[in-house]
Design a protein around this motif. Structure first.
Motif, PDB file in Angstrom:
ATOM      1  N   LYS A  47      31.706  24.605 -10.587  1.00 22.68           N
ATOM      2  CA  LYS A  47      31.084  25.593 -11.575  1.00 22.68           C
ATOM      3  C   LYS A  47      29.886  26.208 -10.789  1.00 22.68           C
ATOM      4  CE  LYS A  47      32.314  22.300 -15.386  1.00 22.68           C
ATOM      5  NZ  LYS A  47      31.744  21.095 -16.044  1.00 22.68           N
ATOM      6  N   LEU A  48      29.184  25.516  -9.921  1.00 18.90           N
ATOM      7  CA  LEU A  48      27.929  26.027  -9.213  1.00 18.90           C
ATOM      8  C   LEU A  48      28.346  27.243  -8.423  1.00 18.90           C
ATOM      9  CD1 LEU A  48      25.839  23.076  -8.352  1.00 18.90           C
ATOM     10  CD2 LEU A  48      25.202  24.720  -9.911  1.00 18.90           C
ATOM     11  N   PHE A  49      29.583  27.308  -7.827  1.00 24.97           N
ATOM     12  CA  PHE A  49      29.893  28.378  -6.902  1.00 24.97           C
ATOM     13  C   PHE A  49      30.582  29.527  -7.752  1.00 24.97           C
ATOM     14  CE2 PHE A  49      34.058  30.530  -5.355  1.00 24.97           C
ATOM     15  CZ  PHE A  49      33.225  31.128  -4.343  1.00 24.97           C
ATOM     16  N   ILE A  50      30.995  29.210  -8.964  1.00 19.66           N
ATOM     17  CA  ILE A  50      31.425  30.383  -9.725  1.00 19.66           C
ATOM     18  C   ILE A  50      30.208  30.820 -10.466  1.00 19.66           C
ATOM     19  CG2 ILE A  50      32.517  31.038 -11.720  1.00 19.66           C
ATOM     20  CD1 ILE A  50      34.734  28.775 -11.016  1.00 19.66           C
ATOM     21  N   GLY A  51      29.077  30.180 -11.119  1.00 19.87           N
ATOM     22  CA  GLY A  51      28.020  30.611 -11.534  1.00 19.87           C
ATOM     23  C   GLY A  51      27.023  31.598 -10.737  1.00 19.87           C
ATOM     24  N   LEU A  59      26.959  40.265 -11.108  1.00 18.17           N
ATOM     25  CA  LEU A  59      26.032  40.948 -12.220  1.00 18.17           C
ATOM     26  C   LEU A  59      24.923  41.720 -11.661  1.00 18.17           C
ATOM     27  CD1 LEU A  59      26.043  41.633 -15.239  1.00 18.17           C
ATOM     28  CD2 LEU A  59      24.450  39.521 -15.550  1.00 18.17           C
ATOM     29  N   VAL A  60      24.048  41.056 -10.946  1.00 22.04           N
ATOM     30  CA  VAL A  60      22.890  41.933 -10.102  1.00 22.04           C
ATOM     31  C   VAL A  60      23.482  43.173  -9.533  1.00 22.04           C
ATOM     32  CG1 VAL A  60      20.727  41.702  -8.843  1.00 22.04           C
ATOM     33  CG2 VAL A  60      21.458  39.799 -10.339  1.00 22.04           C
ATOM     34  N   LEU A  90      21.931  34.392  -3.055  1.00 24.63           N
ATOM     35  CA  LEU A  90      22.618  33.760  -4.059  1.00 24.63           C
ATOM     36  C   LEU A  90      24.083  33.635  -3.627  1.00 24.63           C
ATOM     37  CD1 LEU A  90      21.770  32.000  -6.698  1.00 24.63           C
ATOM     38  CD2 LEU A  90      22.542  33.945  -8.019  1.00 24.63           C
ATOM     39  N   LEU A  91      24.583  34.826  -3.292  1.00 26.47           N
ATOM     40  CA  LEU A  91      25.872  34.909  -2.683  1.00 26.47           C
ATOM     41  C   LEU A  91      25.875  33.810  -1.408  1.00 26.47           C
ATOM     42  CD1 LEU A  91      27.086  38.519  -3.224  1.00 26.47           C
ATOM     43  CD2 LEU A  91      27.822  36.406  -4.408  1.00 26.47           C
ATOM     44  N   ILE A  92      25.112  33.955  -0.675  1.00 24.86           N
ATOM     45  CA  ILE A  92      25.257  33.158   0.633  1.00 24.86           C
ATOM     46  C   ILE A  92      25.265  31.702   0.338  1.00 24.86           C
ATOM     47  CG2 ILE A  92      24.415  32.740   2.912  1.00 24.86           C
ATOM     48  CD1 ILE A  92      25.897  35.440   2.485  1.00 24.86           C
ATOM     49  N   THR A 119      28.155  33.132  -7.926  1.00 23.90           N
ATOM     50  CA  THR A 119      28.662  34.329  -7.388  1.00 23.90           C
ATOM     51  C   THR A 119      28.634  35.223  -8.718  1.00 23.90           C
ATOM     52  OG1 THR A 119      30.759  33.334  -7.946  1.00 23.90           O
ATOM     53  CG2 THR A 119      30.132  33.597  -5.539  1.00 23.90           C
ATOM     54  N   ALA A 120      28.840  34.957  -9.832  1.00 26.34           N
ATOM     55  CA  ALA A 120      29.097  35.515 -11.003  1.00 26.34           C
ATOM     56  C   ALA A 120      27.595  36.266 -11.369  1.00 26.34           C
ATOM     57  CB  ALA A 120      29.348  34.736 -12.349  1.00 26.34           C
TER      58      ALA A 120
END
Length: 229
Positions: A64-68, A75-76, A42-44, A70-71
């Motif tokens: 928004k998708l980038f922040i979502g 959290l994981v 997800l990060l990559i 990475t967030a």
């Protein structure tokens, strides 16, 4: 949403091999390694949204998708590593440096690509940290140096500039010196003989063929690490 899926298959290959390397050298496969790998994916993948935002495409949606992404990934990571997450804080400089370089010098500049491979190599460090509870900088160095050499090879075969050939030679020398200094078996670097050949006498191949060769070499790296690290 398919426009926000990263289609850099080389990056996915390096991420998978680096992550798997951390597990095979540890000889342990913790159940939490699956959600950890998915979080790293997800990060990559968030790079795609970040790049679109930087280029001014789908501005609000991309950001928004980038922040979502990475967030959720962060959290994981917190849920997996718990109180030990603070030990990983120093490595946050790599994604920060990569994003800064991506925005200022471009995603295809040499500095950005080298930082990118360093960032992908963290996957092995994290999987080993999960498996044995220790941060293994030797593993990180071994992976980052090995995969980083590919940046110069591709540039040589595509652009065929003397400057890139010189930098490739210096990087290979630095890799050998670093492996020796860190007591990492030099046998692991054997596949980089191909990089040396490309540096001294650049050959001509289709970019797709070069990509598959690099994928094959990454699998050899995985095998070498399993045998000798």
């Amino acid at each position: 949403m398919k426009n926000y899926m990263l289609k850099e298959y080389g990056s996915w290959s390096v991420l998978t091999v680096a992550f798997t390397t951390g597990l095979v050298v540890s000889r342990v496969f913790p159940p939490a390694s699956i959600p950890l790998f998915l979080a790293l994916c997800l990060l990559i993948n968030s790079k795609q949204a970040f790049t679109k935002w930087v280029r001014g495409r789908d501005g609000g949606t991309a950001l928004k998708l980038f922040i979502g992404q990475t967030a959720v990934a962060a959290l994981v990571l917190v849920l997996i590593f718990g109180a030990d997450i603070y030990r990983l804080f120093p490595f946050a400089i790599l994604p920060a440096a990569y994003l800064a370089a991506n925005r200022t010098t471009g995603e295809h500049s040499m500095s950005t690509e080298l930082l990118g491979f360093g960032l992908l190599s963290i996957a092995g460090l994290l999987s080993r940290f999960l498996a044995i509870g220790e941060i293994d900088m030797r593993l990180f160095a071994a992976s980052a140096l090995y995969f980083g050499a590919g940046v110069f090879k591709v540039r040589i075969l595509v652009q065929r500039r003397r400057r890139d050939r010189l930098m490739s030679l210096l990087f290979l020398i630095a890799a050998v010196w670093s492996y020796h200094s860190l007591s990492i078996p030099l046998m692991i670097l054997l596949p980089l003989v191909d990089n040396l050949i490309a540096t001294v006498a650049p050959y001509r191949l289709k970019l797709r063929t070069t990509g598959w060769i690099e994928v094959g070499k990454s699998l050899v790296f995985l095998f070498m690490m399993m045998m000798y690290f």
